[in-house]
Write a protein that holds these residues in place. Structure first.
Motif, PDB file in Angstrom:
ATOM      1  N   ASP A  20     -15.922  -9.819   5.533  1.00 33.96           N
ATOM      2  CA  ASP A  20     -14.807 -10.538   4.886  1.00 33.96           C
ATOM      3  C   ASP A  20     -13.515 -10.293   5.660  1.00 33.96           C
ATOM      4  OD1 ASP A  20     -16.315 -11.633   2.903  1.00 33.96           O
ATOM      5  OD2 ASP A  20     -15.662 -10.272   1.308  1.00 33.96           O
ATOM      6  N   LYS A  21     -12.644 -11.290   5.607  1.00 35.28           N
ATOM      7  CA  LYS A  21     -11.378 -11.169   6.345  1.00 35.28           C
ATOM      8  C   LYS A  21     -10.298 -10.525   5.468  1.00 35.28           C
ATOM      9  CE  LYS A  21     -12.035 -15.109   9.303  1.00 35.28           C
ATOM     10  NZ  LYS A  21     -11.576 -16.413   9.706  1.00 35.28           N
ATOM     11  N   ILE A  22      -9.583  -9.591   6.057  1.00 36.40           N
ATOM     12  CA  ILE A  22      -8.508  -8.890   5.347  1.00 36.40           C
ATOM     13  C   ILE A  22      -7.226  -9.020   6.181  1.00 36.40           C
ATOM     14  CG2 ILE A  22      -7.795  -6.705   4.272  1.00 36.40           C
ATOM     15  CD1 ILE A  22     -10.583  -7.677   3.263  1.00 36.40           C
ATOM     16  N   LEU A  23      -6.173  -9.492   5.523  1.00 33.14           N
ATOM     17  CA  LEU A  23      -4.904  -9.748   6.210  1.00 33.14           C
ATOM     18  C   LEU A  23      -3.952  -8.557   6.088  1.00 33.14           C
ATOM     19  CD1 LEU A  23      -2.907 -11.830   7.527  1.00 33.14           C
ATOM     20  CD2 LEU A  23      -2.371 -12.591   5.196  1.00 33.14           C
TER      21      LEU A  23
ATOM     22  N   LEU B  20     -10.422  -7.781  10.622  1.00 32.22           N
ATOM     23  CA  LEU B  20      -8.966  -7.604  10.546  1.00 32.22           C
ATOM     24  C   LEU B  20      -8.246  -8.870  11.000  1.00 32.22           C
ATOM     25  CD1 LEU B  20      -6.710  -5.428  10.073  1.00 32.22           C
ATOM     26  CD2 LEU B  20      -6.784  -5.027  12.531  1.00 32.22           C
ATOM     27  N   VAL B  21      -7.318  -9.342  10.152  1.00 38.17           N
ATOM     28  CA  VAL B  21      -6.483 -10.485  10.519  1.00 38.17           C
ATOM     29  C   VAL B  21      -5.031  -9.994  10.469  1.00 38.17           C
ATOM     30  CG1 VAL B  21      -5.785 -12.833   9.908  1.00 38.17           C
ATOM     31  CG2 VAL B  21      -8.151 -12.077   9.480  1.00 38.17           C
ATOM     32  N   VAL B  22      -4.303 -10.230  11.556  1.00 35.99           N
ATOM     33  CA  VAL B  22      -2.939  -9.686  11.651  1.00 35.99           C
ATOM     34  C   VAL B  22      -1.906 -10.797  11.716  1.00 35.99           C
ATOM     35  CG1 VAL B  22      -1.352  -8.320  13.074  1.00 35.99           C
ATOM     36  CG2 VAL B  22      -3.729  -7.587  12.819  1.00 35.99           C
ATOM     37  N   SER B  23      -0.926 -10.730  10.837  1.00 41.17           N
ATOM     38  CA  SER B  23       0.238 -11.610  10.960  1.00 41.17           C
ATOM     39  C   SER B  23       1.409 -10.737  11.408  1.00 41.17           C
ATOM     40  CB  SER B  23       0.546 -12.275   9.615  1.00 41.17           C
ATOM     41  OG  SER B  23       1.704 -13.066   9.751  1.00 41.17           O
ATOM     42  N   PRO B  24       1.875 -10.907  12.645  1.00 38.16           N
ATOM     43  CA  PRO B  24       2.970 -10.044  13.119  1.00 38.16           C
ATOM     44  C   PRO B  24       4.270 -10.352  12.377  1.00 38.16           C
ATOM     45  CG  PRO B  24       1.849 -11.129  14.960  1.00 38.16           C
ATOM     46  CD  PRO B  24       1.383 -11.810  13.709  1.00 38.16           C
TER      47      PRO B  24
ATOM     48  N   ALA C  70      -3.569 -16.447   6.351  1.00 37.43           N
ATOM     49  CA  ALA C  70      -4.092 -16.142   5.003  1.00 37.43           C
ATOM     50  C   ALA C  70      -5.328 -16.978   4.664  1.00 37.43           C
ATOM     51  CB  ALA C  70      -3.008 -16.373   3.954  1.00 37.43           C
ATOM     52  N   ARG C  71      -5.419 -18.162   5.262  1.00 37.91           N
ATOM     53  CA  ARG C  71      -6.565 -19.037   4.958  1.00 37.91           C
ATOM     54  C   ARG C  71      -7.873 -18.309   5.234  1.00 37.91           C
ATOM     55  NH1 ARG C  71      -4.176 -24.345   4.996  1.00 37.91           N
ATOM     56  NH2 ARG C  71      -2.293 -24.104   6.234  1.00 37.91           N
ATOM     57  N   GLY C  72      -8.732 -18.261   4.237  1.00 37.67           N
ATOM     58  CA  GLY C  72     -10.065 -17.663   4.455  1.00 37.67           C
ATOM     59  C   GLY C  72     -10.092 -16.157   4.280  1.00 37.67           C
ATOM     60  N   CYS C  73      -8.926 -15.521   3.994  1.00 37.55           N
ATOM     61  CA  CYS C  73      -8.945 -14.063   3.783  1.00 37.55           C
ATOM     62  C   CYS C  73      -9.303 -13.751   2.333  1.00 37.55           C
ATOM     63  CB  CYS C  73      -7.573 -13.453   4.116  1.00 37.55           C
ATOM     64  SG  CYS C  73      -7.270 -13.390   5.889  1.00 37.55           S
ATOM     65  N   ARG C  74      -9.906 -12.587   2.112  1.00 40.85           N
ATOM     66  CA  ARG C  74     -10.244 -12.147   0.752  1.00 40.85           C
ATOM     67  C   ARG C  74      -9.090 -11.347   0.146  1.00 40.85           C
ATOM     68  NH1 ARG C  74     -11.662 -12.032  -2.954  1.00 40.85           N
ATOM     69  NH2 ARG C  74     -13.059 -10.335  -3.512  1.00 40.85           N
ATOM     70  N   PHE C  75      -8.482 -10.490   0.975  1.00 43.74           N
ATOM     71  CA  PHE C  75      -7.397  -9.641   0.503  1.00 43.74           C
ATOM     72  C   PHE C  75      -6.262  -9.624   1.521  1.00 43.74           C
ATOM     73  CE2 PHE C  75     -10.155  -7.660  -2.685  1.00 43.74           C
ATOM     74  CZ  PHE C  75      -9.248  -7.195  -3.641  1.00 43.74           C
TER      75      PHE C  75
END
Ligand SMILES: Cc1ncc(COP(=O)(O)O)c(C=O)c1O
Length: 390
Positions: free
Chosen positions: A112-115, A135-139, A159-164
């Motif tokens: 699962d993707k986590i932002l 891991l999904v990172v928004s700088p 955020a699209r497609g992330c779980r948390f």
């Protein structure tokens, strides 16, 4: 001032990670340690007294929390932040990081993707990667004055497609106290894309210069419904070694599932000292905290004026919260490893290493300013000498 934050307490021989673990991370213990996030101040005398009274009994058996415990946590939140969390949705945690890890392992699936937003406290990425999540990172965006904001377009895309989404509120290391509008925008983006939120509010009592904390779960009922909040007295009152925090779930079912898992691991009880210390801190610790915040705000001003006058190669930010100062050291023109070694070997100071905080950390240092001003002055003077004798 009633409390003496100028007092130098020798922690070098009391099993303090800050001193004795420095060798592991910096190759020597012979440094002024301004890295790991605890304070060199004695906690509030009322907390010391409560712990001493507990110790004097001489019996350290299993503990049982009475309703007074979570009432004290809820009462503190209501008084300080105007948010009354539901005691029925609260649970004990041995720490904020373990509780975040448990939320991910229990309520998401591997892959699962986590932002998260970087730069940020590095265990955020560790808990995601160590649990096999993606891991999904928004700088964060940084302006020329060193002020950080959210890049909402990027945040929404990521955020699209992330779980948390794991939010650092307020933010370590950039020191932002997110405004209600910023929190609402992040929260509504999460709601639009079905993303739940873990709001790490461990630093939320450490508001500098009169800034005001907003709990993510207080922003709107919709956002509260998807938000799990982590709070603790550990940063506020320098109790990290007692290992206790509180997690506030968004539903009773989640809380029950989490508590059942804690019980399976047999770690659901406070130790006898964290139990009394937490209740004492949240019922009688406010006067001490108010003085601490004045001292910390002054320490931050001291760092800024010292650097402006004597060490312009280092550009400290102006944190709105936390006792952590985020310093732009890029003017020194060193790569990160050289900078770290330079601070340790030439200046005798151990500072947080920028790249540990992820994207946007390179060229930066994090300085823990929760120490007597004399210690701060010594560390900055050593840095000044080292920089100017290069
Ligand atoms: C943002 C943040 N969360 C969590 C922690 C650690 O919390 P705990 O010791 O309760 O796991 C820290 C410690 O520095 C922190 O800065």
């Amino acid at each position: 001032m009633k409390f003496n934050f100028d007092e130098i307490v020798d922690r070098s021989q009391n099993y303090a990670a800050k001193f004795q673990e420095a060798e592991l991370h910096y190759g020597t213990n012979d440094v002024i340690p301004l890295w790991i996030a605890d304070m060199d101040f004695r906690t509030a005398p009322c907390i010391v007294d409560a712990i001493k009274a507990r110790a004097d009994q001489g019996i350290f058996g299993y503990t049982w929390r009475t309703p007074k415990y979570f009432e004290a946590v809820a009462g503190w939140q209501e008084k300080r932040n105007g948010w009354r969390p539901d005691v029925e949705k609260m649970a004990f945690a041995p720490g904020v990081v373990p509780s975040m890890r448990m939320v991910l392992t229990m309520f998401t699936q591997p892959g699962d993707k986590i932002l998260i937003q970087q730069p940020v406290y590095h265990p955020f990425s560790d808990v995601v990667l160590n649990t096999g999540r993606e891991l999904v990172v928004s700088p964060l965006k940084r302006d020329d004055a060193g002020y950080y904001t959210v890049d909402f377009a990027d945040f929404e895309e990521k955020a699209r497609g992330c779980r948390f989404f794991i939010l650092c509120n307020p933010h370590n290391p950039v020191g932002r106290v997110w405004t209600p509008e910023e929190l609402r925008t992040m929260g509504e983006i999460c709601l639009r894309h079905g993303v739940e939120i873990i709001s790490d509010e461990i630093h939320s009592d450490l508001m500098l210069d009169g800034h005001k904390h907003t709990c993510m779960a207080s922003v709107s009922p919709g956002i509260a419904a998807v938000t799990t909040t982590c709070i603790a007295p550990s940063k506020t009152f320098n109790l990290a070694g007692l290992q206790s925090s509180t997690i506030v779930f968004n539903s009773g079912e989640r809380k029950d599932a989490y508590v059942a898992e804690l019980k399976r691991m047999d770690i659901a009880r406070n130790n006898c000292f964290s139990l009394v210390a937490t209740m004492e801190a949240y019922t009688h610790g406010e006067e001490w905290l108010e003085e601490l915040l004045v001292y910390l705000s002054e320490n931050m001003r001291f760092i800024r004026s010292f650097c402006a006058e004597r060490l312009p190669e280092l550009k400290p930010n102006t944190p709105e919260a936390t006792y952590l100062c985020w310093i732009d050291a890029r003017a020194l023109g060193m790569d990160d490893e050289t900078l770290k070694t330079f601070c340790v070997e030439k200046a005798g100071v151990a500072l947080g290493y920028g790249p540990d905080f992820g994207v946007g950390g390179s060229g930066f240092l994090r300085l823990n300013a929760a120490c007597p001003r004399a210690t701060l002055e010594k560390a900055l003077t050593q840095l000044e000498r080292a920089v100017h004798s290069r």
